[in-house]
Write a protein that holds these residues in place. Structure first.
Motif, short mmCIF file in Angstrom:
data_model
loop_
_atom_site.label_atom_id
_atom_site.label_comp_id
_atom_site.label_asym_id
_atom_site.label_seq_id
_atom_site.Cartn_x
_atom_site.Cartn_y
_atom_site.Cartn_z
N UNK A 60 0.82 -1.45 -0.01
CA UNK A 60 -0.20 -0.29 -0.12
C UNK A 60 0.77 1.43 0.12
N UNK A 61 0.95 1.26 -1.10
CA UNK A 61 2.10 2.96 -1.12
C UNK A 61 1.28 4.09 -0.55
N UNK A 62 0.66 4.16 -0.78
CA UNK A 62 -0.93 6.04 -0.31
C UNK A 62 -1.93 5.99 0.41
N UNK A 100 -19.07 12.40 5.25
CA UNK A 100 -19.55 12.28 4.03
C UNK A 100 -18.18 12.42 3.34
N UNK A 101 -16.56 11.45 3.61
CA UNK A 101 -15.92 11.84 3.51
C UNK A 101 -15.64 10.55 2.77
N UNK A 102 -14.58 10.15 2.06
CA UNK A 102 -13.91 9.66 0.67
C UNK A 102 -12.01 9.33 1.06
N UNK A 103 -11.77 7.90 1.14
CA UNK A 103 -10.52 7.66 1.32
C UNK A 103 -10.41 6.91 0.22
N UNK A 104 -8.89 7.29 -0.73
CA UNK A 104 -8.26 7.03 -1.85
C UNK A 104 -7.20 5.97 -1.51
N UNK A 105 -6.81 4.88 -1.46
CA UNK A 105 -6.06 3.43 -1.35
C UNK A 105 -4.98 3.15 -2.23
N UNK A 106 -4.26 3.57 -2.38
CA UNK A 106 -3.16 3.49 -3.92
C UNK A 106 -2.57 2.26 -3.16
N UNK A 107 -2.13 0.65 -3.90
CA UNK A 107 -1.55 0.58 -4.18
C UNK A 107 -0.65 -0.76 -5.57
N UNK A 108 0.05 -1.90 -5.38
CA UNK A 108 0.33 -1.88 -6.46
C UNK A 108 -0.41 -3.37 -6.64
N UNK A 109 -2.01 -3.45 -6.32
CA UNK A 109 -2.67 -4.93 -6.90
C UNK A 109 -3.46 -4.32 -8.42
N UNK A 110 -3.79 -5.47 -8.19
CA UNK A 110 -4.34 -5.35 -9.86
C UNK A 110 -5.32 -3.92 -9.98
N UNK A 111 -6.71 -4.08 -8.92
CA UNK A 111 -6.35 -3.14 -8.53
C UNK A 111 -5.99 -1.63 -8.46
N UNK A 113 -5.78 1.50 -7.93
CA UNK A 113 -7.15 2.37 -6.84
C UNK A 113 -8.21 1.72 -6.30
N UNK A 114 -8.54 1.73 -4.65
CA UNK A 114 -9.70 1.85 -4.31
C UNK A 114 -9.75 2.71 -3.90
N UNK A 115 -11.82 3.40 -3.47
CA UNK A 115 -11.80 4.57 -2.24
C UNK A 115 -12.98 3.61 -1.63
#
Length: 142
Positions: A60-62, A100-111, A113-115
């Motif tokens: 998980x990079x960010x 009402x907030x969104x957290x964005x997760x960046x990783x080396x996974x197949x997907x 970017x996940x919200x």
């Protein structure tokens, strides 16, 4: 010489195809956390749990939020295949308002970017409306 180059080329293609098969996959237990109604100053920490269902280490990079009132904390170490990890989210409950907030997760996974979403409402119990205060009084007290 041509045979050697052809053999190296085929070997390189085969190696790159095999290397691409091993990927990390991130699966969250839930992508939305509902705080419900919480009082001002209450504990605003919640946790998103995820599993690496792939066959390569997950990095998980960010993890970032849409505003400064929500602070996500991502794991620093790689999550090995089959293992679980957590993204801790802290919301500032000193702000009386709907959440009402969104957290964005960046990783080396197949997907990559996940919200993730958090929702709920922070209330201040000391500031109840005049109607609610009058409901608790008897007719004789009014």
């Amino acid at each position: 010489m041509k045979n050697l180059i052809t053999l190296l080329f085929v070997g390189l293609i085969t190696f790159s195809i095999n290397a691409q098969e091993k990927v990390a996959k991130i699966e969250f237990k839930e992508t939305t956390i509902d705080y419900g109604t919480v009082e001002k100053g209450a504990n605003g920490v919640r946790t998103f749990v995820f599993t690496n269902t792939g066959d390569a280490p997950l990095i998980v990079s960010k993890a970032s939020s849409t505003c400064g009132c929500t602070v996500p904390k991502a794991p620093k170490a790689p999550i090995m295949p089959g293992m679980t990890g957590e993204i801790e989210v802290k919301y500032d409950t000193k702000r009386v308002a709907p959440i009402r907030k969104t957290i964005t997760v960046l990783s080396n996974a197949v997907t990559p970017t996940v919200s993730l979403k958090i929702r709920g409402e922070v209330i201040d119990p000391s500031k109840t409306s005049v109607l609610e205060k009058s409901k608790n009084k008897s007719v004789m007290e009014k």
